[in-house]
Design a protein around this motif. Structure first.
Motif, PDB file in Angstrom:
ATOM      1  N   ASP A 211     -21.212   7.127 -51.071  1.00  0.00           N
ATOM      2  CA  ASP A 211     -21.308   5.681 -50.912  1.00  0.00           C
ATOM      3  C   ASP A 211     -22.361   5.059 -51.816  1.00  0.00           C
ATOM      4  O   ASP A 211     -22.526   3.840 -51.836  1.00  0.00           O
ATOM      5  CB  ASP A 211     -21.597   5.319 -49.452  1.00  0.00           C
ATOM      6  N   ALA A 212     -23.087   5.891 -52.568  1.00  0.00           N
ATOM      7  CA  ALA A 212     -24.106   5.359 -53.481  1.00  0.00           C
ATOM      8  C   ALA A 212     -24.081   6.086 -54.822  1.00  0.00           C
ATOM      9  O   ALA A 212     -24.998   5.942 -55.625  1.00  0.00           O
ATOM     10  CB  ALA A 212     -25.499   5.480 -52.853  1.00  0.00           C
ATOM     11  N   ARG A 213     -23.027   6.859 -55.062  1.00  0.00           N
ATOM     12  CA  ARG A 213     -22.984   7.707 -56.260  1.00  0.00           C
ATOM     13  C   ARG A 213     -22.868   6.884 -57.542  1.00  0.00           C
ATOM     14  O   ARG A 213     -23.501   7.204 -58.547  1.00  0.00           O
ATOM     15  CB  ARG A 213     -21.827   8.693 -56.154  1.00  0.00           C
ATOM     16  N   GLY A 214     -22.072   5.828 -57.522  1.00  0.00           N
ATOM     17  CA  GLY A 214     -21.864   5.047 -58.738  1.00  0.00           C
ATOM     18  C   GLY A 214     -23.145   4.428 -59.258  1.00  0.00           C
ATOM     19  O   GLY A 214     -23.549   4.655 -60.408  1.00  0.00           O
ATOM     20  N   LEU A 215     -23.802   3.645 -58.399  1.00  0.00           N
ATOM     21  CA  LEU A 215     -25.038   2.986 -58.815  1.00  0.00           C
ATOM     22  C   LEU A 215     -26.155   3.992 -59.052  1.00  0.00           C
ATOM     23  O   LEU A 215     -26.917   3.878 -60.015  1.00  0.00           O
ATOM     24  CB  LEU A 215     -25.469   1.968 -57.759  1.00  0.00           C
ATOM     25  N   GLY A 216     -26.241   4.995 -58.174  1.00  0.00           N
ATOM     26  CA  GLY A 216     -27.297   5.996 -58.326  1.00  0.00           C
ATOM     27  C   GLY A 216     -27.199   6.754 -59.633  1.00  0.00           C
ATOM     28  O   GLY A 216     -28.198   6.961 -60.323  1.00  0.00           O
ATOM     29  N   THR A 217     -25.987   7.152 -59.992  1.00  0.00           N
ATOM     30  CA  THR A 217     -25.783   7.856 -61.256  1.00  0.00           C
ATOM     31  C   THR A 217     -26.133   6.960 -62.435  1.00  0.00           C
ATOM     32  O   THR A 217     -26.758   7.411 -63.416  1.00  0.00           O
ATOM     33  CB  THR A 217     -24.322   8.318 -61.377  1.00  0.00           C
ATOM     34  N   GLY A 218     -25.767   5.688 -62.359  1.00  0.00           N
ATOM     35  CA  GLY A 218     -26.098   4.758 -63.434  1.00  0.00           C
ATOM     36  C   GLY A 218     -27.590   4.606 -63.617  1.00  0.00           C
ATOM     37  O   GLY A 218     -28.093   4.553 -64.751  1.00  0.00           O
ATOM     38  N   VAL A 219     -28.335   4.533 -62.505  1.00  0.00           N
ATOM     39  CA  VAL A 219     -29.790   4.394 -62.590  1.00  0.00           C
ATOM     40  C   VAL A 219     -30.420   5.651 -63.190  1.00  0.00           C
ATOM     41  O   VAL A 219     -31.322   5.582 -64.035  1.00  0.00           O
ATOM     42  CB  VAL A 219     -30.387   4.103 -61.200  1.00  0.00           C
ATOM     43  N   VAL A 220     -29.946   6.820 -62.752  1.00  0.00           N
ATOM     44  CA  VAL A 220     -30.466   8.086 -63.293  1.00  0.00           C
ATOM     45  C   VAL A 220     -30.239   8.156 -64.805  1.00  0.00           C
ATOM     46  O   VAL A 220     -31.152   8.505 -65.573  1.00  0.00           O
ATOM     47  CB  VAL A 220     -29.809   9.290 -62.592  1.00  0.00           C
ATOM     48  N   ILE A 221     -29.039   7.819 -65.243  1.00  0.00           N
ATOM     49  CA  ILE A 221     -28.727   7.861 -66.667  1.00  0.00           C
ATOM     50  C   ILE A 221     -29.558   6.830 -67.426  1.00  0.00           C
ATOM     51  O   ILE A 221     -30.033   7.079 -68.537  1.00  0.00           O
ATOM     52  CB  ILE A 221     -27.222   7.625 -66.898  1.00  0.00           C
ATOM     53  N   GLY A 222     -29.751   5.634 -66.817  1.00  0.00           N
ATOM     54  CA  GLY A 222     -30.566   4.613 -67.460  1.00  0.00           C
ATOM     55  C   GLY A 222     -31.999   5.073 -67.681  1.00  0.00           C
ATOM     56  O   GLY A 222     -32.566   4.891 -68.764  1.00  0.00           O
ATOM     57  N   ILE A 223     -32.588   5.686 -66.653  1.00  0.00           N
ATOM     58  CA  ILE A 223     -33.952   6.217 -66.784  1.00  0.00           C
ATOM     59  C   ILE A 223     -33.997   7.309 -67.852  1.00  0.00           C
ATOM     60  O   ILE A 223     -34.925   7.380 -68.665  1.00  0.00           O
ATOM     61  CB  ILE A 223     -34.438   6.766 -65.428  1.00  0.00           C
ATOM     62  N   ASN A 224     -32.966   8.149 -67.872  1.00  0.00           N
ATOM     63  CA  ASN A 224     -32.904   9.228 -68.854  1.00  0.00           C
ATOM     64  C   ASN A 224     -32.832   8.686 -70.280  1.00  0.00           C
ATOM     65  O   ASN A 224     -33.512   9.182 -71.179  1.00  0.00           O
ATOM     66  CB  ASN A 224     -31.692  10.106 -68.562  1.00  0.00           C
ATOM     67  N   VAL A 225     -32.024   7.647 -70.493  1.00  0.00           N
ATOM     68  CA  VAL A 225     -31.868   7.072 -71.835  1.00  0.00           C
ATOM     69  C   VAL A 225     -33.182   6.449 -72.314  1.00  0.00           C
ATOM     70  O   VAL A 225     -33.574   6.599 -73.476  1.00  0.00           O
ATOM     71  CB  VAL A 225     -30.730   6.037 -71.845  1.00  0.00           C
ATOM     72  N   VAL A 226     -33.870   5.758 -71.418  1.00  0.00           N
ATOM     73  CA  VAL A 226     -35.160   5.154 -71.786  1.00  0.00           C
ATOM     74  C   VAL A 226     -36.155   6.239 -72.180  1.00  0.00           C
ATOM     75  O   VAL A 226     -36.864   6.128 -73.190  1.00  0.00           O
ATOM     76  CB  VAL A 226     -35.707   4.297 -70.628  1.00  0.00           C
ATOM     77  N   ASN A 227     -36.237   7.295 -71.377  1.00  0.00           N
ATOM     78  CA  ASN A 227     -37.155   8.398 -71.693  1.00  0.00           C
ATOM     79  C   ASN A 227     -36.766   9.100 -72.986  1.00  0.00           C
ATOM     80  O   ASN A 227     -37.632   9.513 -73.764  1.00  0.00           O
ATOM     81  CB  ASN A 227     -37.182   9.401 -70.540  1.00  0.00           C
TER      82      ASN A 227
END
Length: 303
Positions: A211-227
């Protein structure tokens, strides 16, 4: 996804989507039953006495502050932002030619880079076919992480020795040692493509609750791209501060630290359904696999 379609009461669409993947009516019906049970548990978690009192529940974002989301989210952020970016992969990927030129390898640096990238491709294909489908994820990640970290430490040591006059004399007497930088990078690439990177992205789609996989995965990938951007951008600055050997020693230390972190914090997902993985975190959160029998005072909210 089928689970998302079920949450929207689009059962027929969910069945058709899952049947395209499974191709077996009995398998699809059993899997849909598991998904329905999992969705029911999520709804019970949302309507638990403590959760219903939370002001965040009215905004529909309370599920992002529950342990069933926060715990796997933290694991994924560490594995992606630290594991992928601070173990040498971006630095090697963007500054490979410069590193090989500095090390004065025995062959043309561009040819050496072509060999190394080809080797990485071979390892990726071999791992995808012969290892990933049969070896447990945690074991494969730990072994490949040890290989990657060893390669990073080895490259840092070679870069340090290159500054020593005695090492330069040794290289003149034994030119074969000029291959050590290539061997070190090859070892790093072996670990990176031998399961380390692959498992990281595999669990990215497995650990978070449906129920939170879509947004959660997007946030994880976003943090990863910034780093990723930051480490690539500031690699020359870091080399000026601590030199190449210091940088790869840090990468190696972080690599071994990630192995320890995964050993204790990453649940084994190989051969398990997504519902089983969600039950794992609910068990940690509630202390029981059955939400109905959880104490009313116990919640998935982080204390």
């Amino acid at each position: 996804s089928p689970s998302w379609l079920l949450t929207k009461n689009r059962d027929e669409d969910a069945y058709n989507a899952l049947f395209k993947v499974r191709g077996d009516k009995n398998v699809v019906e059993k899997e849909m039953m598991r998904m329905r049970e999992n969705i029911a548990m999520q709804k019970e978690c949302k309507t638990s006495p403590k959760s219903s009192k939370s002001p965040l529940s009215n905004l529909g974002i309370s599920r992002f502050f529950k342990g069933t989301f926060v715990r796997p989210f933290v694991v994924l952020v560490v594995m992606t932002s630290l594991g992928l970016n601070l173990t040498g992969a971006p630095t090697i990927g963007f500054y490979l030619i410069q590193i090989l030129k500095r090390s004065e390898v025995s062959i043309d640096p561009y040819v050496a880079a072509a060999y190394l990238v080809s080797w990485r491709l071979i390892i990726t294909v071999a791992t995808s076919i012969f290892l990933a489908p049969f070896v447990a994820r945690r074991k494969l990640y730990i072994v490949s992480g040890i290989v990657l970290a060893t390669g990073a430490l080895m490259l840092g040591t070679v870069c340090y020795m290159e500054k020593l006059p005695v090492w330069q004399t040794t290289l003149e007497s034994y030119p074969v040692f000029r291959w050590l930088p290539i061997v070190s990078i090859g070892l790093l690439y072996t670990g990176l493509s031998g399961g380390y990177c692959m498992i990281t992205f595999a669990v990215l789609g497995e650990l978070l609750p449906s129920d939170a996989r879509g947004l959660g995965t997007g946030v994880v990938i976003g943090i990863n791209v910034v780093n990723f951007f930051l480490i690539v951008k500031f690699t020359p600055t870091l080399i000026d501060w601590i030199d190449l050997n210091g940088l790869f020693w840090i990468y190696g230390g972080i690599g071994f630290s990630l192995v320890i972190f995964v050993y204790f914090c990453l649940p084994e997902t190989f051969g398990k359904t997504l519902e089983d993985i969600e039950k794992h975190y609910r068990t940690i959160c509630y202390g029981t696999k059955d939400v109905k029998s959880a104490d009313a005072e116990t919640s998935c909210d982080i204390d």
